[in-house]
Design an enzyme around this catalytic site. Structure first.
Site, mmCIF file in Angstrom:
data_model
loop_
_atom_site.group_PDB
_atom_site.id
_atom_site.type_symbol
_atom_site.label_atom_id
_atom_site.label_comp_id
_atom_site.label_asym_id
_atom_site.label_seq_id
_atom_site.Cartn_x
_atom_site.Cartn_y
_atom_site.Cartn_z
ATOM 1 C CG ASP A 21 -3.409 -10.207 -6.078
ATOM 2 O OD1 ASP A 21 -3.460 -10.085 -4.835
ATOM 3 O OD2 ASP A 21 -2.931 -9.332 -6.815
ATOM 4 C CE LYS A 44 -5.852 -7.680 -6.900
ATOM 5 N NZ LYS A 44 -4.953 -7.012 -7.867
ATOM 6 C CG HIS A 49 -7.458 -9.042 -2.785
ATOM 7 N ND1 HIS A 49 -7.110 -7.722 -2.598
ATOM 8 C CD2 HIS A 49 -6.300 -9.680 -3.088
ATOM 9 C CE1 HIS A 49 -5.821 -7.571 -2.799
ATOM 10 N NE2 HIS A 49 -5.292 -8.744 -3.094
ATOM 11 C CG HIS A 59 -1.604 -6.122 -1.676
ATOM 12 N ND1 HIS A 59 -1.371 -5.390 -2.822
ATOM 13 C CD2 HIS A 59 -2.356 -7.194 -2.065
ATOM 14 C CE1 HIS A 59 -1.960 -5.984 -3.849
ATOM 15 N NE2 HIS A 59 -2.550 -7.085 -3.418
#
Length: 357
Positions: free
Chosen positions: A207, A210, A235, A269
């Site tokens: 991630d 982010k 992101h 995701h």
């Protein structure tokens, strides 16, 4: 490794060198784990790990930098040494071990094996020494590239204000959960130890994008508006941009299994039923490494306290994963996670505090 092994065996005095293997050490959990190998026959130690504290002779080598020659593994196996027994069962009868140490830090071991008893004579060891040093340097160069990427990502997070969303403890736990899952799925999916290790190394970077998400969205306690969710979803693309720029700047395009890193960032995701983002992939369209990372990430997110939520119990998190298995999450990955309760608790105990590594 395979090419170098073939080169070594082209020397008629070294033809009986039947196996070269590297194991890496995870200092935070005291785990020694198999990594890469080149073997003439069956590999006896795939997906193996052990606590270094249970291996006193190897501990001593790590501390002193010494080498170990065992020219009759049958004798070692007969006194109950489990790994020696597995080597002997596959026909390996002698062994030479060298610790991999760089800048005073211990990283793992190089193991050389032969099907010949008594193979590692002083002359053979002398002939093998430059090859052994070369292999250790190649391994360290590869790991240095991964560590450089980790360090760069850490700096990016710090200069953008360290966020509780991605604490070092979360990333450390999540990476080890991913390794747990991958190890349990390895035989079924033909995953080698190299894949498992790079999944472990790359999962904490999942991630990185982010850092571009405003705190007002990242830490919002309630449901995001459609506009806010669009910002959140961006992101993923931002993370890929960052990693690709780093790869070019640091010359990492040739890094082994770089595609694993990109797949984890790009697809963790996604959901099995196509409801995920950003590509709405379905089922096995989602790379396995991303499916593994998704389960590991969500489990730790649920069981961690965040500025906007209390921590769930392990059982509550497992219940939700089970409920969503087959729709959001890969059922095999969920089952592997649920089947690892003892290991999960051990990881949680080791990484209660925030760490950055």
């Amino acid at each position: 490794m395979v090419c170098l092994h073939d080169e070594i065996k082209s020397d008629q005095d070294l033809t009986a060198l039947s196996r070269i293997a590297v194991a890496l050490y995870d200092e935070r959990t005291d785990i020694l784990k198999t990594f890469i190998h080149s073997s003439d026959g069956e590999s006896p130690l795939d997906h193996s790990s052990a606590k270094m504290s249970s291996l006193p002779s190897l501990q001593q080598l790590a501390l002193t930098g010494g080498r170990r020659t065992l020219n009759d593994l049958q004798v070692v196996a007969e006194i109950g040494q489990r790994h020696a027994s597995r080597l002997v069962a596959c026909g390996y009868l002698s062994s030479y071990t060298m610790p991999i140490i760089s800048k005073g830090q211990f990283f793992g071991f190089l193991f050389l094996n032969s099907v010949e008893k008594g193979f590692f004579t002083p002359l053979v060891v002398h002939r093998l020494r430059p090859y052994a040093e070369l292999i250790a340097q190649v391994v360290m160069r590869e790991l240095d590239a991964v560590r450089m990427m980790h360090a760069a990502v850490k700096v990016i997070r710090q200069v953008s204000t360290v966020r509780d969303e991605e604490t070092g403890a979360h990333l450390a736990r999540m990476a080890r959960y991913a390794r747990l899952i991958a190890t349990k799925l390895a035989d079924r999916h033909g995953l080698d130890d190299e894949f498992v290790e790079y999944l472990f190394q790359f999962s904490p970077i999942h991630d990185v994008g982010k850092i571009g998400v405003p705190d007002s969205i990242l830490f919002k306690p309630g449901k995001l508006t459609p506009e806010e969710f669009d910002v959140m979803k961006a992101h993923v693309a931002r993370g890929l941009e960052i990693i690709d720029l780093m790869a070019v700047d640091f010359g990492m395009q040739s890094l082994a299994h770089f595609s694993i890193l990109r797949n984890i960032i790009a697809y963790h995701h996604e959901a099995l039923d196509g409801s995920g983002y950003p590509h709405r992939l379905r089922g096995t369209e989602i790379p396995l490494e991303a499916r593994i990372a998704a389960v590991a990430d969500v489990f730790d997110a649920l069981t961690s306290e965040r500025p906007y939520k209390k921590a769930w119990s392990n059982q509550q998190a497992c219940d939700l994963l089970l409920e969503l298995a087959g729709s959001k999450f890969d059922p095999e990955c969920v089952a592997a996670m649920l089947d690892s309760q003892d290991e999960i608790r051990e990881i949680q105990a080791s990484f209660e505090a925030t760490v950055f590594d």
